[in-house]
Design a protein around this motif. Sequence first.
Motif, mmCIF file in Angstrom:
data_model
loop_
_atom_site.group_PDB
_atom_site.id
_atom_site.type_symbol
_atom_site.label_atom_id
_atom_site.label_comp_id
_atom_site.label_asym_id
_atom_site.label_seq_id
_atom_site.Cartn_x
_atom_site.Cartn_y
_atom_site.Cartn_z
ATOM 1 N N UNK A 56 27.827 7.073 -19.803
ATOM 2 C CA UNK A 56 28.339 9.151 -20.809
ATOM 3 C C UNK A 56 27.147 9.038 -21.967
ATOM 4 N N UNK A 57 27.510 10.062 -22.596
ATOM 5 C CA UNK A 57 27.376 9.800 -24.110
ATOM 6 C C UNK A 57 28.970 10.653 -25.052
ATOM 7 N N UNK A 58 29.534 9.628 -26.213
ATOM 8 C CA UNK A 58 29.270 9.918 -27.049
ATOM 9 C C UNK A 58 29.990 11.963 -27.270
ATOM 10 N N UNK A 59 31.000 11.959 -26.868
ATOM 11 C CA UNK A 59 31.015 13.690 -26.964
ATOM 12 C C UNK A 59 32.666 13.682 -27.638
ATOM 13 N N UNK A 60 33.356 13.438 -28.457
ATOM 14 C CA UNK A 60 34.435 13.995 -29.890
ATOM 15 C C UNK A 60 34.737 15.164 -29.382
#
Length: 102
Positions: free
Chosen positions: A9-13
């Motif tokens: 997963x990639x960061x997605x804030x």
Amino acid sequence: MEEKRKISRVSYPTRGVIVVVETGEKYDVETENVSPLGMGLHVGKDTPNLVGKDIIIVACTLIMYADVTRQEKRDDDSYTIGIKAKEFTPDVLQYLFDSIGN
């Protein structure tokens, strides 16, 4: 927390909202990360146990239909939720189209 996902997963804030398909209940969320197969979410301490529920999440430019696969309490009594993406069904798509703008 044990790593359970197979695709990174990639960061997605960002902020979003989840809707429990069965009941229509809505909860504010903060997304933590995303992949094509799921997301990690942060929800408030008043959120009931959603494990096993079908949800729709709307976060920024992303809409996903998913199963809640885990819900773990954090030190501040809020929760981290893991979701696994599902294919949209005709009923869920119809719900989305009927609900746009409401």
